[in-house]
Motif scaffolding. Sequence first.
Motif, PDB file in Angstrom:
ATOM      1  N   ASP A  27       0.825  -1.205   0.000  1.00 46.48           N
ATOM      2  CA  ASP A  27       0.000   0.000   0.000  1.00 46.48           C
ATOM      3  C   ASP A  27       0.863   1.261   0.000  1.00 46.48           C
ATOM      4  O   ASP A  27       0.541   2.246  -0.669  1.00 46.48           O
ATOM      5  N   ALA A  28       1.965   1.238   0.743  1.00 45.55           N
ATOM      6  CA  ALA A  28       2.848   2.406   0.803  1.00 45.55           C
ATOM      7  C   ALA A  28       3.443   2.702  -0.564  1.00 45.55           C
ATOM      8  O   ALA A  28       3.451   3.860  -1.010  1.00 45.55           O
ATOM      9  N   ILE A  29       3.932   1.677  -1.253  1.00 45.64           N
ATOM     10  CA  ILE A  29       4.515   1.886  -2.579  1.00 45.64           C
ATOM     11  C   ILE A  29       3.450   2.351  -3.562  1.00 45.64           C
ATOM     12  O   ILE A  29       3.679   3.246  -4.381  1.00 45.64           O
ATOM     13  N   GLU A  30       2.252   1.786  -3.456  1.00 43.86           N
ATOM     14  CA  GLU A  30       1.163   2.203  -4.352  1.00 43.86           C
ATOM     15  C   GLU A  30       0.829   3.680  -4.150  1.00 43.86           C
ATOM     16  O   GLU A  30       0.651   4.420  -5.118  1.00 43.86           O
ATOM     17  N   VAL A  31       0.780   4.116  -2.903  1.00 44.42           N
ATOM     18  CA  VAL A  31       0.479   5.521  -2.615  1.00 44.42           C
ATOM     19  C   VAL A  31       1.569   6.426  -3.172  1.00 44.42           C
ATOM     20  O   VAL A  31       1.284   7.470  -3.766  1.00 44.42           O
ATOM     21  N   VAL A  32       2.820   6.035  -2.993  1.00 46.58           N
ATOM     22  CA  VAL A  32       3.928   6.842  -3.493  1.00 46.58           C
ATOM     23  C   VAL A  32       3.882   6.950  -5.015  1.00 46.58           C
ATOM     24  O   VAL A  32       4.027   8.040  -5.581  1.00 46.58           O
ATOM     25  N   VAL A  33       3.629   5.857  -5.693  1.00 45.81           N
ATOM     26  CA  VAL A  33       3.576   5.863  -7.155  1.00 45.81           C
ATOM     27  C   VAL A  33       2.385   6.686  -7.645  1.00 45.81           C
ATOM     28  O   VAL A  33       2.507   7.492  -8.579  1.00 45.81           O
ATOM     29  N   ARG A  34       1.223   6.518  -7.004  1.00 45.40           N
ATOM     30  CA  ARG A  34       0.047   7.300  -7.413  1.00 45.40           C
ATOM     31  C   ARG A  34       0.285   8.800  -7.209  1.00 45.40           C
ATOM     32  O   ARG A  34      -0.120   9.623  -8.039  1.00 45.40           O
ATOM     33  N   ASP A  35       0.950   9.172  -6.111  1.00 46.65           N
ATOM     34  CA  ASP A  35       1.254  10.575  -5.856  1.00 46.65           C
ATOM     35  C   ASP A  35       2.209  11.118  -6.914  1.00 46.65           C
ATOM     36  O   ASP A  35       2.030  12.229  -7.419  1.00 46.65           O
ATOM     37  N   TYR A  36       3.206  10.339  -7.269  1.00 48.72           N
ATOM     38  CA  TYR A  36       4.163  10.748  -8.288  1.00 48.72           C
ATOM     39  C   TYR A  36       3.460  10.999  -9.621  1.00 48.72           C
ATOM     40  O   TYR A  36       3.707  12.003 -10.301  1.00 48.72           O
ATOM     41  N   ILE A  37       2.569  10.095  -9.992  1.00 48.35           N
ATOM     42  CA  ILE A  37       1.825  10.243 -11.247  1.00 48.35           C
ATOM     43  C   ILE A  37       0.918  11.470 -11.196  1.00 48.35           C
ATOM     44  O   ILE A  37       0.840  12.247 -12.156  1.00 48.35           O
ATOM     45  N   ALA A  38       0.234  11.668 -10.083  1.00 50.99           N
ATOM     46  CA  ALA A  38      -0.663  12.829  -9.944  1.00 50.99           C
ATOM     47  C   ALA A  38       0.122  14.133 -10.041  1.00 50.99           C
ATOM     48  O   ALA A  38      -0.328  15.094 -10.679  1.00 50.99           O
ATOM     49  N   ARG A  39       1.297  14.178  -9.441  1.00 50.99           N
ATOM     50  CA  ARG A  39       2.132  15.387  -9.542  1.00 50.99           C
ATOM     51  C   ARG A  39       2.522  15.647 -10.985  1.00 50.99           C
ATOM     52  O   ARG A  39       2.540  16.794 -11.441  1.00 50.99           O
ATOM     53  N   GLY A  40       2.853  14.600 -11.710  1.00 52.71           N
ATOM     54  CA  GLY A  40       3.202  14.761 -13.118  1.00 52.71           C
ATOM     55  C   GLY A  40       2.051  15.325 -13.926  1.00 52.71           C
ATOM     56  O   GLY A  40       2.239  16.202 -14.768  1.00 52.71           O
ATOM     57  N   GLU A  44       1.992  18.892 -15.879  1.00 52.74           N
ATOM     58  CA  GLU A  44       1.641  18.982 -17.302  1.00 52.74           C
ATOM     59  C   GLU A  44       0.525  19.986 -17.523  1.00 52.74           C
ATOM     60  O   GLU A  44       0.572  20.775 -18.468  1.00 52.74           O
ATOM     61  N   ALA A  45      -0.470  19.982 -16.652  1.00 50.96           N
ATOM     62  CA  ALA A  45      -1.602  20.906 -16.801  1.00 50.96           C
ATOM     63  C   ALA A  45      -1.137  22.349 -16.648  1.00 50.96           C
ATOM     64  O   ALA A  45      -1.548  23.225 -17.414  1.00 50.96           O
ATOM     65  N   ARG A  46      -0.259  22.605 -15.673  1.00 48.04           N
ATOM     66  CA  ARG A  46       0.227  23.976 -15.466  1.00 48.04           C
ATOM     67  C   ARG A  46       1.072  24.446 -16.625  1.00 48.04           C
ATOM     68  O   ARG A  46       0.925  25.572 -17.106  1.00 48.04           O
ATOM     69  N   LEU A  49      -1.032  25.230 -19.741  1.00 43.79           N
ATOM     70  CA  LEU A  49      -1.701  26.529 -19.697  1.00 43.79           C
ATOM     71  C   LEU A  49      -0.719  27.652 -19.989  1.00 43.79           C
ATOM     72  O   LEU A  49      -1.030  28.588 -20.727  1.00 43.79           O
ATOM     73  N   ARG A  50       0.487  27.562 -19.424  1.00 46.08           N
ATOM     74  CA  ARG A  50       1.495  28.594 -19.661  1.00 46.08           C
ATOM     75  C   ARG A  50       1.902  28.608 -21.119  1.00 46.08           C
ATOM     76  O   ARG A  50       1.986  29.671 -21.748  1.00 46.08           O
ATOM     77  N   ASP A  51       2.144  27.436 -21.691  1.00 49.37           N
ATOM     78  CA  ASP A  51       2.542  27.354 -23.096  1.00 49.37           C
ATOM     79  C   ASP A  51       1.444  27.874 -24.014  1.00 49.37           C
ATOM     80  O   ASP A  51       1.721  28.534 -25.010  1.00 49.37           O
ATOM     81  N   GLN A  52       0.194  27.588 -23.662  1.00 52.79           N
ATOM     82  CA  GLN A  52      -0.925  28.070 -24.470  1.00 52.79           C
ATOM     83  C   GLN A  52      -0.966  29.594 -24.434  1.00 52.79           C
ATOM     84  O   GLN A  52      -1.179  30.235 -25.458  1.00 52.79           O
ATOM     85  N   GLY A  53      -0.741  30.185 -23.268  1.00 51.41           N
ATOM     86  CA  GLY A  53      -0.719  31.637 -23.151  1.00 51.41           C
ATOM     87  C   GLY A  53       0.401  32.251 -23.966  1.00 51.41           C
ATOM     88  O   GLY A  53       0.231  33.292 -24.604  1.00 51.41           O
TER      89      GLY A  53
END
Length: 66
Positions: A27-40, A44-46, A49-53
């Motif tokens: 569970d700990a490794i799964e949480v760490v990997v999911r957090d890493y993916i969510a940060r990515g 990307e979203a930020r 938006l900057r590149d589009q501007g």
Amino acid sequence: MAKVNISLDAELVVEAMVLSGIGSPQDAIEVVVRDYIARGHRTEARTELRDQGLREADAKPQEPQG
């Protein structure tokens, strides 16, 4: 969802468990990997938006200089 078995260094797993506060190694490794993916995805979203501007600013006709 398909499952994958991997081998990790025990010290790495214990560190992930301590930092995440989760007692189960899997569970700990799964949480760490999911957090890493969510940060990515957030990064990307930020940057998207900057590149589009920047593209919109570059697309505007410039006034004659001189």
